[in-house]
Structure formats: structure tokens, C-alpha cells
Design an enzyme around this catalytic site. Structure first.
Site, PDB file in Angstrom:
ATOM      1  N   HIS A  25       0.831  -1.209   0.000  1.00  0.00           N
ATOM      2  CA  HIS A  25       0.000   0.000   0.000  1.00  0.00           C
ATOM      3  C   HIS A  25       0.864   1.257   0.000  1.00  0.00           C
ATOM      4  CE1 HIS A  25      -3.627   2.379   1.128  1.00  0.00           C
ATOM      5  NE2 HIS A  25      -2.724   3.137   1.745  1.00  0.00           N
ATOM      6  N   GLU A  26       1.797   1.306   0.932  1.00  0.00           N
ATOM      7  CA  GLU A  26       2.650   2.492   1.030  1.00  0.00           C
ATOM      8  C   GLU A  26       3.590   2.600  -0.161  1.00  0.00           C
ATOM      9  OE1 GLU A  26       2.062   4.773   3.135  1.00  0.00           O
ATOM     10  OE2 GLU A  26       0.571   3.583   4.221  1.00  0.00           O
ATOM     11  N   HIS A  29       1.927   4.611  -2.829  1.00  0.00           N
ATOM     12  CA  HIS A  29       2.092   6.049  -2.611  1.00  0.00           C
ATOM     13  C   HIS A  29       3.509   6.491  -3.000  1.00  0.00           C
ATOM     14  CE1 HIS A  29      -1.737   6.357  -0.676  1.00  0.00           C
ATOM     15  NE2 HIS A  29      -1.392   5.695   0.416  1.00  0.00           N
TER      16      HIS A  29
END
Length: 377
Positions: A25-26, A29
């Protein structure tokens, strides 16, 4: 026989589920930010004190923190939780300011924020596509093989050979569609549209409630209409079709999540059914004992949940950022910093309250409150 995984296996399984999913997920980003030239100052798996880490040549601090219940990417210029320009940001040299998150146009900031949930969905789709390739796709027709005596289907007068076309006004094409619809609607009255001998007909039925107990002793209440399927149909899936099937299954899962949340909000489903990290840890330990397939499928489900929850329009979550960016795009100017600050305070309170609620529910499901009541009594 109940087979309960030990504490160590449960902790390990939880780490194997949450750790990689948070990282992915990170990383979404991070990669999107890097694509648009935003400098990342820190990339952390977990919160709290750093227990291990290193700094790369771009100046990003990669670290693992002691509380593995999440993670974050801190971009240059993130001087407050809402990523709003501040006097400190304005004081930065022009070259440094160009590499900050706030300096980017709203569409780039939106992509950076949305990239986290996006890669969670992509991972789940890849896993589900692999399952479709390996095992095929269940496409049993929505035909009644048997209306089980004593169930809602038998009471409503359904017979073998009837083809169910809709439940509650929603089109049904496969038996699996019916299972998904009925499973989360225990006790609800629904309209059943079906075709018998070429003639359309309609009947009302009250979905029954069935308690199911798994091998670990967990008890689940699910809806039961009482229709046994005709001969099951599993069709092979090719490489090009597998992603399409996976996207459809992901959509089905998200749809069930949306409906379940709606049932909780409307009071048709108890808030006690909400679970949190402790429940995920418990299920992770149980699924890893069932084998690789069950455990990998759980990872796909949790990844979908992580992506979906982060897209909710709640300040502090990715969806909250996207909501403010949408408003900014329409107004052609950012939302007032004071309004954003108050919204994020409210969002923080809401998230903390939800965490307390699900933790309370988890401890109750583990029997803690019953044990305390027994000690007091």
C-alpha cells in the site's frame, strides 16, 4: 475436533498478512510520488519507535517500527497531517519546495494518494486471477436442484427445475450470485422472481438464519434460502479471461462490503459484527493452518478490505484526502486550512472511536467479557 493455532503461529500469520499488505500500500504512494518528483523523507512499516532501518542515496529513511499495525510514507513538505502549505513550507528554498507534495498540482496529489488503495486492489485481482486460472470459475446456473424441506424455499413453493431470475429485484444468473445475496440477509423478506416451465412467476420468502460452526469453534450466522443447486458447473478460465473474472469477483466482494456497512448503519446488522486487528490476527492464524490456498485467499480479502477502507471519505484516510482534492478541483482553490484542520480532528476522533469499538468487539468474541463477568459473579 477444534484445531486452534498457537499464539506464536497466530502472530506470525498476522505479520505475514499485514506486513506485506501495508508495504505494498505504502509502496503505491511512494512510487507515484517518485514518478511526479516528490521526495520521500521516510518510509515506515509500523508506528512508534524505529527498531531497524537505513537511509538510501535519495535521502529516504526506510524503517521498521515496533508497532506493526500500519505504516506510512512521509513526503517532503508533510509538516501537518493534512499536507497543507504552512509558513514553514513557504520558507523552504525554491528548489526544495518544488520537490514537496504540496507543490504538485491537485491531479498529481490525487494520483499519489489513490495509488495506495489502487495497488491493494491490483494485488487482490492478481491473486484471484491466479485462482481462476488454477481452479476455473464456478458458473452453476441459478436453477433449483431441490427446495430443501422445512426451509424458506420450500415454504415459498419453489420446486426443482425452477430458474431463479432475481432476488429482491436483483438479477441472478448463477447459483453463486444467489449464495452471495442470501448470505448477508438473514431474516429479511425478499421477492423471488423465477421461471417455471417457461412461465415467469413471483413469490415472497423470508430468508432463514443458519448457525455455522467451523473447525476452530467459530460460530457464524448466515442467511439460508434452502435451495440446493443443480449439477455444479466449473468452467476452465484462460489467461486473458482470468483478470476479467478476478475483477468481477473483486467487485462482488466490494459490493457485499458496501451492503454490509449499509445494514450496520440502518440497524439491520449489529455493530458487534465489526472486527479489528485482533480478529484479523485470529483468522490469519486459523487460515494458515488450512494450507497455502486458504491463507493466500485471505491475503486477497484483506487487501481488498484495506483498499476499500482507505477510500472511505473520512479525514485521516486516503479517501478523505481525495474528497478535499475533489472540492479543490471544483472550487479551483484549496479548502480553507482551518476547515481542513477541524475535519481532520473529527476524522481522528472517528477513527480512534472505531478502533476502540472493534477492539471491544474482538475481546468480546474472544470471551474476555464473559470470563470477567464470571470472576466478578
Amino acid at each position: 475436533m477444534i484445531e486452534t493455532p498457537g499464539v506464536l503461529l497466530t502472530v506470525l500469520a498476522f505479520a505475514l498478512v499485514i506486513g506485506p499488505l501495508v508495504f505494498i500500500h505504502e509502496m503505491g504512494h511512494y512510487l507515484a510520488g517518485r514518478w511526479f518528483g516528490v521526495k520521500a523523507e521516510a518510509f515506515s512499516i509500523g508506528f512508534g519507535r524505529e527498531i531497524a532501518g537505513w537511509t538510501d542515496k535519495r535521502g529516504t529513511r526506510w524503517k521498521i517500527a515496533w508497532l506493526p499495525l500500519g505504516g506510512y510514507v512521509r513526503f517532503a513538505g508533510d509538516m501537518n497531517p493534512a499536507s497543507q502549505p504552512t509558513a514553514e513550507w513557504l520558507a523552504l528554498p525554491a528548489e526544495e519546495r518544488r520537490q514537496t507534495f504540496q507543490a504538485k498540482p491537485v491531479w498529481q496529489r490525487a494520483i499519489i494518494v489513490a495509488a495506495g488503495p489502487f495497488v491493494n486492489f491490483v494485488l487482490a485481482i492478481l491473486i484471484l486471477a491466479a485462482f481462476a486460472l488454477a481452479y476455473g470459475d464456478a458458473r452453476t446456473p441459478s436453477v433449483v436442484g431441490q427446495a430443501i424441506p422445512g426451509t424458506a424455499a420450500a415454504t415459498a413453493g419453489l420446486r426443482a427445475g425452477d430458474r431463479v431470475t432475481a432476488l429482491g429485484g436483483r438479477e441472478m444468473t448463477t447459483f453463486e450470485d444467489m449464495v452471495r445475496f442470501v448470505k448477508i440477509r438473514a431474516g429479511e423478506r425478499v421477492r423471488v422472481d423465477y421461471v417455471r416451465g417457461g412461465t415467469p412467476a413471483t413469490v415472497e420468502a423470508v430468508i432463514g438464519t443458519q448457525e455455522q460452526r467451523d473447525r476452530f469453534g467459530n460460530v457464524y450466522r448466515v442467511g439460508l434460502l434452502g435451495i440446493a443447486p443443480a449439477a455444479p458447473v466449473i468452467e476452465p478460465v484462460g489467461v486473458l479471461e482470468a483478470p476479467v473474472v478476478a475483477v468481477q469477483r473483486t467487485g462482488d466482494i466490494v459490493g457485499m462490503m458496501v451492503e454490509t456497512i449499509g445494514q450496520i448503519i440502518s440497524g439491520r446488522r449489529s455493530v458487534k459484527e465489526l472486527g479489528g486487528p485482533l480478529s484479523i490476527a485470529k483468522v490469519s492464524g486459523e487460515q494458515i493452518t488450512l494450507g497455502a490456498d486458504a491463507f493466500v485467499f485471505l491475503i486477497a480479502l484483506v487487501s481488498i478490505n484495506l483498499g476499500f477502507i482507505n477510500l472511505l471519505p473520512v479525514p485521516m484516510l486516503d479517501g478523505g484526502h481525495l474528497l478535499f482534492y475533489a472540492i479543490e478541483a471544483v472550487r479551483r482553490k484549496p479548502v480553507a486550512p482551518e476547515a481542513v484542520e477541524w475535519a481532520y480532528r473529527g476524522g481522528l476522533v472517528a477513527v480512534l472511536a472505531l478502533m476502540l469499538l472493534v477492539t471491544f468487539n474482538d475481546l468480546g468474541n474472544f470471551g474476555l467479557w464473559r470470563q470477567l463477568a464470571g470472576l466478578i459473579g
